[in-house]
Structures are given as structure tokens and as C-alpha cells.
Design an enzyme around this catalytic site. Structure first.
Site, PDB file in Angstrom:
ATOM      1  N   GLY A 151      -7.716   9.408   9.402  1.00 55.07           N
ATOM      2  CA  GLY A 151      -8.012   9.517  10.826  1.00 55.07           C
ATOM      3  C   GLY A 151      -9.035  10.571  11.206  1.00 55.07           C
ATOM      4  CG  ASN A 173      -6.437   1.282  11.186  1.00 54.20           C
ATOM      5  OD1 ASN A 173      -6.908   0.854  12.227  1.00 54.20           O
ATOM      6  ND2 ASN A 173      -5.137   1.307  11.001  1.00 54.20           N
ATOM      7  CB  THR A 174      -9.159   5.759  12.522  1.00 48.78           C
ATOM      8  OG1 THR A 174      -7.821   5.880  12.032  1.00 48.78           O
ATOM      9  CG2 THR A 174      -9.290   6.541  13.818  1.00 48.78           C
ATOM     10  CE  LYS A 227      -3.199   2.786   2.526  1.00 51.45           C
ATOM     11  NZ  LYS A 227      -3.722   3.127   3.845  1.00 51.45           N
ATOM     12  CB  ALA A 270      -7.870   7.824   4.206  1.00 50.70           C
ATOM     13  N   GLY A 271     -10.527   8.290   6.060  1.00 49.70           N
ATOM     14  CA  GLY A 271     -11.576   9.265   6.336  1.00 49.70           C
ATOM     15  C   GLY A 271     -12.954   8.671   6.564  1.00 49.70           C
TER      16      GLY A 271
END
EC number: 2.8.1.10
Lengths: 66, 265
Positions: free
Chosen positions: B158, B208-209, B97, B186-187
Site C-alpha cells: 500500500g 492492487n492499491t 496467496k 506489493a508496493g
């Protein structure tokens, strides 16, 4: 002699290999990757790669990330 | 649900998950399981010489998951290439990645350096999944140099702000035209963001987050899996067009107390 591992000076016996260094660092069982003087080493080369004074190594592993 | 294929490898799940920011490695393992994900990202970092730390690999069954090492933390193409080579040298995956992020504050990618690094890594035989902006011209360039997916952000890493521009993601989906999967990365803040990304035409989502920092990461992992599947099914089903005028779902005839004079006339 001394080599630099992850930015730190480490005392190692003369003629030590990368395998030997990983053993000294208690990393023999770890799935690590090694860069030796800016050259990434194949795992198969750990046993043959002999270090000399002042060599610079990066020893990395996988950690959590996104 | 037909399969997601990346570089010839097929996956049932269209949710990829990160392994960062969990309270503990056992919690991460449980969340991975609950997510149903088959592709998981990891970072590459120096071994700590002062303290022996548990290996994350003890918590990731490599028969079950495809490992996707990232180049997070790399500010330049050179650093990213170096990190990718190290990741591959670990001997577990030639996937990467690719992240080239010059600014640790915004965490927004450098598209030009990303294209440069992608081109080099593809030449070296890597399967490259580049993290990129939501700019369709950059997506086009990444496609041209042989990337295996295009991974535009929903919003900054994040932040959990969700999709900042549906139009821009839709444009990328059009430009890429199913030649490789589009993965919104992301986001993503909530399952509704993930579903919306899929409804907009993404082939997969990476989270993820939003899972790791949720009140209950395991429940959230399940919720994300369901949202991704729902969004994908909805995309295949075809949503109705938006209409400016209302139209009742129930019959207009036969309502009780309907106008008596109309009946008599």
C-alpha cells in the site's frame, strides 16, 4: 439452544444442521465456508452436521483484498 | 508474448490484480476487465450477521478469472493455515496467496512463519503463492518446500514506493532460476515500477492499491497492463548495457559546416 457464530451467541432450534443455520442466517444462497469447532467443513457435510449447544462456528466469505 | 505458467496452468497476462479498496464493486469489475488480468486475489472474512452485503463473487466471472484467496490479516502460521483451509472449503480454488504478517503497522511478512505455513499447505495439496521479503535465502527456502511462485515485495503493502532494491529482486530471479515464476507483489506505485520489475526479471506483477486508488482506476488498470507487457518484451529483447561514456546515435561524418581545413588537407 445457543451456538456461537462469528463470535456472537445465536438462538437456534435444537438439532439444527449447518445447512439449517445458514438458512436461518439468510446465507443459503451465498458461497460461504464454515469452520465448526475449529474443523473446516466440506460443503457436502453441511446437511449432515448437527449442531449442539455451545458449538463455535466461523462463517466466512470472500471479500475484496490484495 | 509467451505464457505464464503456474502449477501447470497457463495465462496470457502477466499482471495479477487485487480486488480491495475499490470505490464500488462495479468499478472493480471494470478495472479487472481493463487490466486483462486472469488471476485475481480476494480476502477471506467473517460474514456480517447484521447486514446483508453484496457478494464480490457476483462481480468476478470465474470462467474468466482464477481466484487467488489470500490469508491477509493472519499474524501466525496457524492462522494462515486455518484461513487457507477455509478458503479452499468454499470450493472455488485450491490456490492460496500465503501471507503471514505479524505486524499490522509495517505489514512486513514473517519469513520463518511463512516457510512453515507454506510447507504445511503444500503437504495438504494447496498451490501456494507466498508473499515474502526480497531476501533470496527466504526465496530459496520457499522454493525448497514446494511453493508454486515466489512473491517478493517491491516495497511495503500500500505504500506505492516502487522497487526499493532492484539488486535484491534480481538476486531472487537468479536464485529461483525460472523453476517457478517470480511475482513482484506489493508496493508497486506506477506503471513504471511494474515495467521495471519485469525488466529486472520478474515473470509477473501483482497490483492492487496502485490501480484501485488511482484517480481513474480503469485507465490505470490499462496502463499497468501495457507496462507489464512492455517490461516483459524489453526483458526478452535484452536492454543495452549502461555506459559511462556518451555515444552519438547519428553519423559523425557528413555534418554541415564541417571543418574545411580537414577536407582540404
Amino acid at each position: 439452544m445457543q451456538v456461537i457464530v462469528n463470535g456472537r451467541l445465536i438462538d437456534v432450534p435444537t438439532g439444527i444442521t449447518v445447512d439449517g443455520l445458514l438458512m436461518q442466517l439468510n446465507l443459503a444462497e451465498e458461497r460461504v465456508a464454515v469452520e465448526h469447532n475449529q474443523q473446516v467443513l466440506d460443503r457436502g457435510a453441511f446437511a449432515q452436521t448437527v449442531l449442539v449447544e455451545g458449538d463455535v462456528l466461523e462463517v466466512v466469505r470472500f471479500v475484496g483484498g490484495g | 508474448m509467451d505464457q505464464l505458467t503456474i502449477a501447470g496452468k497457463s495465462f496470457r497476462s502477466r499482471l495479477m490484480v487485487g480486488t480491495g479498496k475499490y470505490a464500488s464493486l462495479p468499478q472493480m469489475r471494470e478495472a479487472l476487465m481493463a487490466s486483462g488480468a486472469e488471476i485475481v486475489t480476494v480476502a477471506v472474512r467473517r460474514v456480517n450477521l447484521d447486514a446483508r452485503e453484496e457478494s464480490i463473487l457476483s462481480y468476478i466471472d470465474l470462467h474468466q478469472y482464477t481466484l487467488l484467496p489470500n490469508t491477509a490479516g493472519c499474524h501466525t502460521a496457524e492462522e494462515a493455515i486455518r484461513t487457507a483451509r477455509l478458503a479452499r472449503a468454499a470450493g472455488l480454488s485450491n490456490w492460496v496467496k500465503l501471507e503471514v504478517i505479524p505486524n499490522d503497522g509495517t505489514l512486513l511478512p514473517d519469513p520463518i512463519a511463512t516457510v512453515e505455513a507454506a510447507e504445511q499447505l503444500v503437504k495438504e495439496g494447496f498451490v501456494v503463492l507466498p508473499y515474502t521479503t526480497d531476501d533470496h535465502t527466504v526465496a530459496r527456502r520457499l522454493l525448497d518446500v514446494g511453493c508454486a511462485t515466489i512473491m517478493p515485495f517491491a516495497s511495503a503493502i500500500g505504500t506505492g514506493q516502487g522497487l526499493q532494491s532492484l539488486e535484491r529482486i534480481a538476486r531472487i530471479v537468479d536464485v529461483v532460476a525460472r523453476r517457478v515464476p517470480v511475482v513482484v507483489d506489493a508496493g508497486i506505485g506506477a506503471p513504471s515500477d511494474a515495467a521495471l520489475a519485469m525488466e529486472t526479471g520478474a515473470d509477473a506483477v501483482l497490483v492492487n492499491t496502485a490501480i484501485a486508488k488511482a484517480g481513474d482506476p480503469i485507465a490505470m488498470a490499462r496502463a499497468m497492463a501495457m507496462a507489464v507487457e512492455a517490461g516483459w518484451l524489453a526483458r526478452q529483447a535484452g536492454r543495452i548495457p549502461r555506459s559511462a561514456v556518451a555515444s552519438p546515435s547519428s553519423p559523425e561524418v557528413g555534418r554541415i559546416g564541417a571543418d574545411a581545413t580537414a577536407v582540404q588537407s
